[in-house]
Design an enzyme around this catalytic site. Sequence first.
Site, PDB file in Angstrom:
ATOM      1  N   CYS A  64      -1.374   1.848  -7.557  1.00 37.47           N
ATOM      2  CA  CYS A  64      -0.656   0.752  -7.881  1.00 37.47           C
ATOM      3  C   CYS A  64       0.494   0.905  -9.099  1.00 37.47           C
ATOM      4  O   CYS A  64       1.603   0.507  -8.924  1.00 37.47           O
ATOM      5  CB  CYS A  64      -1.300  -0.567  -7.825  1.00 37.47           C
ATOM      6  N   GLU A 105      -3.805  -8.943  -6.683  1.00 38.76           N
ATOM      7  CA  GLU A 105      -3.367  -7.558  -7.413  1.00 38.76           C
ATOM      8  C   GLU A 105      -2.524  -6.587  -6.381  1.00 38.76           C
ATOM      9  O   GLU A 105      -3.238  -6.218  -5.564  1.00 38.76           O
ATOM     10  CB  GLU A 105      -4.456  -7.022  -8.152  1.00 38.76           C
TER      11      GLU A 105
END
Length: 487
Positions: free
Chosen positions: A284, A250
């Site tokens: 993110c 991720e």
Amino acid sequence: MTYPGEVLHWIGGERPSLSGETYDKKHPHDGTTIARVARGRPEDSRLAVDTAVAAFEAWARTPVVTRGELIRRATMLLMERRDAAAAIVSTETGKSLKDAAGEVGAAIEMGFFVAGEGRRFYGRTSTSAVANRWAMTIRQPVGPAALIIAANTPIANVAWKVFPALLCGDTAVLKPSEDTPETAMFLCRLLYEAGLPEGVLSVLHGMGTEAGAPLVEDERVRLVSFTGSVPVGRWIQRTAGGRLAKVCLELGGKNPLVVCDDADLDLAAEAAVLSAFSNAGQRCSSGSRLLIFDGVYDDFRNRFLERTGSLRLGPDDEDDLGPVINERQMRSILGAVERATQEDGVTVAFGGTRLTDPAHARGYYVAPTVLENARADASISRDEVFGPVTCLYRVRDFDHAIKMANDTHFGLTAAIHTSSIHRAEVFRERIRSGVISINGPTYGSEPHMPFGGLKDSGNGFREAGTEALDVYSDWKTVYVKHDPDQI
Ligand code: NAD
């Protein structure tokens, strides 16, 4: 709650590093040292994997409902002690108690969601082409796992990996960010208090290359689940993937938020401010590229800058954003802004500096920063900054917006602001991204929904949701033939 002066590993209980070494954990608000943390080295990593290997068979054979019940008990303990958990998160990250409490709430929701999956651990049953035979799929654990995470939302990051890994029957070594060691310990202690058999979870502190890399290289680790930066993700994919271990990545984002000429501009400006600056831009899924239709550019810009100018920075609940996590990260953000202005002709519409007034000067505070006139191929347009920095871009029309939105190595999240259902639907179809939001911010994931991205944002797995079970378990297909006279 007082933050402990010393943070130890958890490897078969709390223990220092075999070498006795420590590193200093600093408070992001004022740079003071708040704890000495055990500094793991390869020998500590080996010991943690020994522990995970030894505990694996018994944990893998524990019924999944029992594993889920244990996660529910630990989550109930987290609910009881949510204030203490929030205080630790706030101390380690410098974010306000209010924001930290929201994050603890997200970890609690993830815990209950995953615990419930213990009674919904579905495979499928199917027919067979052969008479007197049927077929089914069941999930099986992957094996000892290394869980390596970033610091930005520390307790949620732990919950997103540890809960599904344990539910699926994997034993795990968690390597938290060097900046958020005690958050990981807090949740680890709750799991053991809830009855986790010793050895099923270890927490190993230290630097990425010293403590994390040996986990990735250890042949006995069958799964590496990593949340962090692209360069480290690539190395993990090569290293653990080289021995065909399972790898879940991720990674970062350079997430676009499109503002169309038919958008509610106040709503769009509010969503853009939250996307760009909440959590000091350390997401993110932060909105780092704002693509605005030419016709409303100036109007949107005014509303956006006005809101940006009213943001308060500090560690308190009345503040809108806190410091970034450490000095290195602060310098990296300021360096990216400086290179953009000096080498790429980018202009600063707001911010661009560290806060130097007496209330903030000792902490790692970066002013919310708005940049303009960046070329699409400039580094500031392409590389993740991971701080409170966003760029405004003019787009001619809808097609141009989609083209620019997709012109990135990343593909994590994207948002569009429009009152046209047609534009929203075409955006949904054409955008190359793992998550999209219509008339909202670029972030905001829920525990029952999958999260993850395309291209450099990941390697195809999704975390959270039932999809997370596909990371931490493997399928086993079973054929049952019930006629004893038949081969
Ligand atoms: P980072 O890659 O430097 O570090 C992340 C973790 O990996 C830390 O625990 C670190 O100690 C460890 N690490 C570093 N080098 C290692 C190595 N060689 N081997 C093993 N472990 C190693 O990232 P960061 O700067 O701490 O975090 C920010 C990044 O994380 C950003 O790119 C952000 O987008 C990403 N992120 C992604 C998600 C997501 O879900 N997609 C969520 C949060 C953060």
